[in-house]
Design a protein around this motif. Sequence first.
Motif, PDB file in Angstrom:
ATOM      1  N   THR A 179       0.825  -1.061   0.012  1.00 28.26           N
ATOM      2  CA  THR A 179      -0.060  -0.316   0.281  1.00 28.26           C
ATOM      3  C   THR A 179       1.102   0.979   0.112  1.00 28.26           C
ATOM      4  O   THR A 179       0.523   2.777  -1.040  1.00 28.26           O
ATOM      5  N   HIS A 180       2.208   1.153   0.930  1.00 27.54           N
ATOM      6  CA  HIS A 180       2.658   1.779   0.839  1.00 27.54           C
ATOM      7  C   HIS A 180       3.538   2.755  -0.562  1.00 27.54           C
ATOM      8  O   HIS A 180       3.663   3.452  -1.151  1.00 27.54           O
ATOM      9  N   ARG A 181       4.217   1.711  -1.092  1.00 27.71           N
ATOM     10  CA  ARG A 181       4.469   1.521  -2.099  1.00 27.71           C
ATOM     11  C   ARG A 181       3.463   1.937  -3.009  1.00 27.71           C
ATOM     12  O   ARG A 181       3.727   3.003  -3.984  1.00 27.71           O
ATOM     13  N   LYS A 182       2.390   1.830  -3.652  1.00 24.22           N
ATOM     14  CA  LYS A 182       1.384   2.210  -4.348  1.00 24.22           C
ATOM     15  C   LYS A 182       1.441   3.765  -3.787  1.00 24.22           C
ATOM     16  O   LYS A 182       1.078   4.770  -5.120  1.00 24.22           O
ATOM     17  N   ASN A 183       1.386   4.299  -3.263  1.00 22.89           N
ATOM     18  CA  ASN A 183       1.097   5.217  -2.146  1.00 22.89           C
ATOM     19  C   ASN A 183       2.541   6.544  -2.831  1.00 22.89           C
ATOM     20  O   ASN A 183       1.806   7.656  -3.697  1.00 22.89           O
ATOM     21  N   LEU A 184       3.632   5.906  -2.645  1.00 25.53           N
ATOM     22  CA  LEU A 184       4.448   6.849  -3.348  1.00 25.53           C
ATOM     23  C   LEU A 184       4.084   6.808  -5.321  1.00 25.53           C
ATOM     24  O   LEU A 184       5.262   7.588  -5.897  1.00 25.53           O
ATOM     25  N   TYR A 185       4.497   5.601  -5.787  1.00 30.31           N
ATOM     26  CA  TYR A 185       3.642   5.417  -7.050  1.00 30.31           C
ATOM     27  C   TYR A 185       2.659   6.977  -7.305  1.00 30.31           C
ATOM     28  O   TYR A 185       2.754   7.431  -8.303  1.00 30.31           O
ATOM     29  N   ASN A 186       1.725   6.928  -6.612  1.00 33.29           N
ATOM     30  CA  ASN A 186       0.543   7.699  -6.528  1.00 33.29           C
ATOM     31  C   ASN A 186       1.592   9.498  -6.905  1.00 33.29           C
ATOM     32  O   ASN A 186       1.202  10.677  -7.380  1.00 33.29           O
ATOM     33  N   LYS A 187       1.737   9.460  -5.281  1.00 34.90           N
ATOM     34  CA  LYS A 187       2.636  10.970  -5.074  1.00 34.90           C
ATOM     35  C   LYS A 187       3.717  11.797  -5.588  1.00 34.90           C
ATOM     36  O   LYS A 187       3.935  12.082  -6.329  1.00 34.90           O
ATOM     37  N   LEU A 188       4.603  10.732  -6.352  1.00 36.69           N
ATOM     38  CA  LEU A 188       5.429  10.440  -6.349  1.00 36.69           C
ATOM     39  C   LEU A 188       5.634  10.701  -8.868  1.00 36.69           C
ATOM     40  O   LEU A 188       6.239  11.214  -9.563  1.00 36.69           O
ATOM     41  N   ASN A 189       4.290  10.821  -9.357  1.00 36.14           N
ATOM     42  CA  ASN A 189       3.797  10.477 -10.543  1.00 36.14           C
ATOM     43  C   ASN A 189       4.457   9.844 -10.792  1.00 36.14           C
ATOM     44  O   ASN A 189       5.548   9.305 -12.078  1.00 36.14           O
ATOM     45  N   VAL A 190       5.159   7.949 -10.591  1.00 36.16           N
ATOM     46  CA  VAL A 190       5.839   6.694 -11.083  1.00 36.16           C
ATOM     47  C   VAL A 190       5.271   5.271 -11.686  1.00 36.16           C
ATOM     48  O   VAL A 190       4.051   5.809 -10.836  1.00 36.16           O
ATOM     49  N   ARG A 191       5.814   4.534 -12.065  1.00 40.25           N
ATOM     50  CA  ARG A 191       4.756   3.434 -12.660  1.00 40.25           C
ATOM     51  C   ARG A 191       5.435   2.440 -12.335  1.00 40.25           C
ATOM     52  O   ARG A 191       4.463   1.372 -12.236  1.00 40.25           O
ATOM     53  N   ASN A 192       6.453   2.527 -11.904  1.00 41.48           N
ATOM     54  CA  ASN A 192       7.004   1.388 -11.825  1.00 41.48           C
ATOM     55  C   ASN A 192       8.429   1.612 -10.568  1.00 41.48           C
ATOM     56  O   ASN A 192       9.055   2.892 -10.419  1.00 41.48           O
ATOM     57  N   THR A 193       9.256   0.478 -10.204  1.00 42.49           N
ATOM     58  CA  THR A 193       9.976   0.637  -8.850  1.00 42.49           C
ATOM     59  C   THR A 193      11.465   1.242  -9.661  1.00 42.49           C
ATOM     60  O   THR A 193      11.765   2.405  -9.167  1.00 42.49           O
ATOM     61  N   ALA A 194      11.849   1.303 -10.655  1.00 44.49           N
ATOM     62  CA  ALA A 194      13.139   1.774 -11.286  1.00 44.49           C
ATOM     63  C   ALA A 194      12.671   3.009 -11.577  1.00 44.49           C
ATOM     64  O   ALA A 194      13.745   3.746 -11.069  1.00 44.49           O
ATOM     65  N   THR A 195      11.634   3.683 -11.794  1.00 36.65           N
ATOM     66  CA  THR A 195      11.612   4.950 -12.169  1.00 36.65           C
ATOM     67  C   THR A 195      11.370   5.804 -10.526  1.00 36.65           C
ATOM     68  O   THR A 195      11.641   7.133 -11.117  1.00 36.65           O
ATOM     69  N   LEU A 196      10.539   5.066  -9.471  1.00 34.50           N
ATOM     70  CA  LEU A 196      10.681   5.408  -8.442  1.00 34.50           C
ATOM     71  C   LEU A 196      11.863   5.690  -8.307  1.00 34.50           C
ATOM     72  O   LEU A 196      12.007   7.257  -6.771  1.00 34.50           O
ATOM     73  N   ILE A 197      12.762   5.065  -7.749  1.00 32.44           N
ATOM     74  CA  ILE A 197      14.441   5.550  -7.636  1.00 32.44           C
ATOM     75  C   ILE A 197      15.029   6.269  -8.698  1.00 32.44           C
ATOM     76  O   ILE A 197      15.576   6.957  -7.619  1.00 32.44           O
TER      77      ILE A 197
END
Length: 206
Positions: A179-197
């Motif tokens: 859930t936290h991971r998905k929230n991070l994706y949404n807040k930072l407007n990224v689609r996957n772990t690579a783009t998140l990092i």
Amino acid sequence: MIQVYIVEDHKIVIEGIVSLLQNEKGVKLSGHSTTARECLQFFQSHTADVILMDINLPDMNGIDLCREIKKLYPGIMVLALSTYNQGVYISKMMENGASGYLLKNSDKREIIQALHDVAKGKTYLSFEAAHALRTASIKNSELPVLTKREKEVLLLIAEGLTNGQIGEKLFISSDTVDTHRKNLYNKLNVRNTATLIRYAIDNSMI
């Protein structure tokens, strides 16, 4: 007389700085090294007023070396001299004790001015460095605000841990981590772990 020590991994750059400074009144070159280890060894038995320090060194980055030098020898001023003009590098150097930041395209006049300023305890930022810091500050003020837990999860994701491993470290369930991971994706407007990092690194979030 300002005693200047150079830490730079490219000998041709050292030679260029030496040629610029060797006949300059009020400036004395006390030595140079191409690695952080050599630099730290030098200061065990010698001293200088200002270290001209590159960030990109083969055995330790200049940010960590700057922090170590300031911890061991707080009276020695560090003046970064780098090709990196991104705000994150400049802010990290300043946060870890540097008194100034120059880019390697600086001319002799600016280098001399910076040396004199930092030797007097002042701060010196080249125009490009100051602009990069202002831009980074504006950009960071526009970043989404993360909760303490989201920051913890983000850091562990960047370390390569799975949801299960993160859950064990933080004493929460794997589903909660997801859930936290998905929230991070949404807040930072990224689609996957690579783009998140990548986003987190580019914006100095980790």
